[in-house]
Each structure stands twice: as structure tokens, then as C-alpha cells.
Design a protein around this motif. Structure first.
Motif, PDB file in Angstrom:
ATOM      1  N   CYS A 288       0.839  -1.216   0.000  1.00 52.02           N
ATOM      2  CA  CYS A 288       0.000   0.000   0.000  1.00 52.02           C
ATOM      3  C   CYS A 288       0.866   1.256   0.000  1.00 52.02           C
ATOM      4  N   ARG A 289       1.930   1.230   0.790  1.00 53.30           N
ATOM      5  CA  ARG A 289       2.831   2.379   0.853  1.00 53.30           C
ATOM      6  C   ARG A 289       3.567   2.570  -0.485  1.00 53.30           C
ATOM      7  N   LYS A 292       1.020   3.883  -3.186  1.00 53.17           N
ATOM      8  CA  LYS A 292       0.702   5.287  -2.960  1.00 53.17           C
ATOM      9  C   LYS A 292       1.842   6.192  -3.416  1.00 53.17           C
ATOM     10  N   LYS A 293       3.067   5.776  -3.169  1.00 53.06           N
ATOM     11  CA  LYS A 293       4.240   6.561  -3.543  1.00 53.06           C
ATOM     12  C   LYS A 293       4.379   6.693  -5.056  1.00 53.06           C
ATOM     13  N   ASP A 296       0.411   7.759  -6.635  1.00 59.74           N
ATOM     14  CA  ASP A 296      -0.129   8.964  -6.003  1.00 59.74           C
ATOM     15  C   ASP A 296      -1.606   8.822  -5.643  1.00 59.74           C
ATOM     16  N   LYS A 297      -2.047   7.613  -5.408  1.00 58.46           N
ATOM     17  CA  LYS A 297      -3.383   7.371  -4.853  1.00 58.46           C
ATOM     18  C   LYS A 297      -3.363   5.989  -4.219  1.00 58.46           C
ATOM     19  N   ASN A 298      -4.260   5.762  -3.264  1.00 54.42           N
ATOM     20  CA  ASN A 298      -4.223   4.449  -2.610  1.00 54.42           C
ATOM     21  C   ASN A 298      -4.872   3.384  -3.497  1.00 54.42           C
ATOM     22  N   TYR A 302      -7.817   3.672  -6.510  1.00 51.89           N
ATOM     23  CA  TYR A 302      -7.480   3.307  -7.894  1.00 51.89           C
ATOM     24  C   TYR A 302      -8.412   2.209  -8.393  1.00 51.89           C
TER      25      TYR A 302
END
Length: 357
Positions: A288-289, A292-293, A296-298, A302
Motif C-alpha cells: 500500500c505504501r 501510494k508513492k 499517487d493514490k491508494n 485506484y
């Protein structure tokens, strides 16, 4: 005549829509009120019917078409946030035919994208050239499917849309060649814009964009063979996919790409974060991290956006009920699907069906 007023951004209130309807009525009274008897019916804030009693035959269909187009052009400048679609029926004898004439107007408007937004279309022209209108309408729908497939990286839909577009073009009447030529140019210009977006160097982007436009015009200028046009289109699709993949692959790690592919392949089923963690052989927190990186969305956002995009494609087909589409995109609860659809689009599935072109 039927005028459909559609709010592009969903921010124009009912009161403003009624004001636009009044503007249309005022313009018609100013242009034709002295020579023809006019009546109107406001079905709702988006639909306006104008009945023109042309008893003295003072107006031909062409004159009426030109009058409507002039009016729409003026209103489009005044109200850039709305689109106006106008259908003109064939002439009737009395008000008992109102429902038939209304259906003719609606059917005319259904083909509006073959001419472009803010256009006027007469039902009589559809009757005279129905095969051509149906062909062009289908081609525009396939173009939308092609663009969605490229943006969503959906290879199945991509292969289907390309095969249908080139197959339809090859089987089309020779009189459609000029349309096909213009239609393909529109697609290639879209590819050119997409290619520019994928470039990171602004100078390279500007030079590449200019050269691509010149090359497109050069390729199509003297082309008279549909098979050559089809070859150019297929080659262009392959090139843009190759370019996109090279850019994406350079910016996205293999783990995140694996998540994107997993969602693309399994969006028709329920997908949990646990499923994705098992698929990537990483912990839920780690993937998840990482996602997101890089995106740019979780993952949940998405995945929801992806499902809603697919749902819109199914809605555009006019083949399935809303609850069926909910299941087709992996959402088992139709009520939750409608809530999710409105969250990401601003309107409900029913409203989307009503407003789409």
C-alpha cells in the motif's frame, strides 16, 4: 423541434437551465414569431419542444436548420458550460402526431456525435442516409472504446476495437472513404497528443508534436486505399502502446505494475488488499505504501476508479441493466455500486444514462 440542454460540468442549476430555455424561445419568437404560430412544451429543465405551425410554408427545412444552428452558436458563446443538441422532425399534420414527431427528434439527437456537439440534425436526413449515420455512429462508439482501452491498458478491449474499426472501414461503402480518412486523422491526432504527454522533455515534445502532425497530414494527403489507412492506424496503435509501456515501465516498480495488472485482470471479482498482498508476496502495509508513492493514490481508490470506468463503458453499450453492470465490475451490492458511481463521477448511473451522448 426538440432542444436538449446538457450541463457539461454538472454545476448549472435548474433555474439557469430554464433561463437558457427562455433565451431559445425569445430568439425563435424574434425570428419567426411574426410569420408562424409558435407553441412550446418544457418537458423538464433540460428538454424543450417547440411546435412551429408553418401553415403558409414560409420556412423550408433548410431555413429552419440554419436558424437553429445560428441560435445554438450564439448560445454556446453565451453559455460555454452547456451543450445544446437539436433534433428537427419531419412535418406533421396536427397535434395527434406529437408523440411520433417527438420520437423522430430523439432519434435524430441520438446520432448527434456524428456531426459534433452543439449541432442540429434533421430526421429526414437520417431517413435518407440511415446506413451512413449508423455506420458513423458505430465508428464513433468504437473510437471511444479504443481510447478507453488505451488509457486503461485493457488489451482485450484494444484488440476488439481495432479489429472492429478496421473491419468496418474495409467493408464500408466507397462513399464513406472521405469520412474514414477524417475519422482516422482524429484518432492519430489523439495519439499525437498522448505521445506528447508521455514525453518528459518540453523541447522534444514541441518538436516531436509538430513533426508528427506534419507526418500525419503527409501520410493521408494522397492516400486512396483503405488497406493503407488501416495499416497506418494499426501501426500507430502499436507505436503508442510501445511508447506508453516504455515510459510506465521506467517509472513503476515491478511490484506496483503487478498490482495494476492484477486489478485489470480481476476487476470482475471481489478483490481485497489481502489478495493483492498474496499476489505480490509483500505485506499489506508495504504494498500500500509503495503503490501510494508511485501512483499517487491508494489502492482502493485506484481500484474503484478503474471499476467505474469499466462500468461507464458497459452503460454506453445499452445492453445491460445497472444491477448487472454492478456485478460485472465486481461490486455485488447494486446500491453500493450506485453510491460509488456518484462519488467518482458526480452523478448516479441513471443520470449518466440520461446525460450521455
Amino acid at each position: 423541434m426538440l432542444f436538449e440542454i446538457r450541463d457539461i460540468k454538472g454545476k448549472t442549476g435548474n433555474k439557469a437551465m430554464h433561463i437558457i430555455q427562455c433565451d431559445i424561445l425569445d430568439a425563435f419568437h424574434a425570428s419567426a414569431g411574426d410569420m408562424c404560430e409558435l407553441e412550446h412544451i418544457m418537458l423538464d429543465c433540460e428538454k424543450l419542444i417547440i411546435l412551429l405551425k408553418n401553415s403558409n410554408r414560409l420556412y423550408t427545412e433548410e431555413m429552419l436548420n440554419n436558424m437553429c444552428q445560428t441560435l445554438i452558436d450564439r448560445l454556446s458563446d453565451k453559455y460555454p458550460e452547456i451543450n445544446i443538441f437539436t433534433g428537427i422532425s419531419t412535418e406533421g399534420t396536427d397535434e395527434s402526431e406529437l408523440s411520433v414527431k417527438f420520437s423522430e427528434c430523439k432519434r435524430a439527437i441520438s446520432y448527434i456525435q456524428t456531426l459534433g456537439i452543439n449541432s442540429v440534425i434533421c430526421f429526414s436526413k437520417i431517413q435518407a442516409n440511415e446506413q451512413s449515420y449508423v455506420f458513423r455512429h458505430d465508428m464513433f462508439n468504437l473510437k471511444n472504446l479504443l481510447i478507453s482501452a488505451i488509457e486503461d491498458n485493457d488489451n482485450t478491449a484494444l484488440e476488439y476495437s481495432i479489429a472492429k474499426i478496421t473491419g468496418n472501414a474495409a467493408a464500408a461503402d466507397k462513399t464513406e472513404f472521405s469520412f474514414i480518412k477524417r475519422f482516422y486523422v482524429q484518432i492519430l491526432f489523439y495519439f499525437n497528443d498522448l505521445r506528447s504527454d508521455l514525453n518528459t522533455d518540453n523541447n522534444d515534445t514541441n518538436n516531436s508534436s509538430l513533426n508528427s502532425v506534419l507526418n500525419i497530414e503527409k501520410m493521408f494527403k494522397g492516400c486512396t486505399d483503405i488497406s493503407v489507412l488501416n495499416d497506418i492506424l494499426v501501426m500507430s496503435v502499436q507505436n503508442i502502446i510501445k511508447k506508453r509501456n516504455s515510459v510506465y515501465n521506467s517509472n513503476i516498480s515491478k511490484h506496483v505494475q503487478s498490482v495494476l495488472d492484477f486489478i485489470n485482470d480481476n476487476y470482475t471479482s471481489v478483490i481485497t488488499l489481502e489478495d493483492i498482498a498474496v499476489h505480490t508476496h509483500l505485506s499489506i502495509e508495504h504494498i500500500c505504501r509503495l503503490f501510494k508513492k508511485e501512483i499517487d493514490k491508494n489502492i482502493i481508490d485506484y481500484m474503484n476508479e478503474f471499476r467505474i470506468k469499466k462500468a461507464k463503458e458497459f452503460l454506453d453499450m445499452d445492453k445491460y441493466k445497472i444491477y448487472e453492470i454492478s456485478e460485472m465490475v465486481g461490486i455485488q451490492n447494486p446500491h453500493y455500486f450506485s453510491t460509488l458511481f456518484k462519488k467518482y463521477t458526480g452523478i448516479s448511473p441513471t443520470e449518466y444514462i440520461k446525460h450521455r451522448i
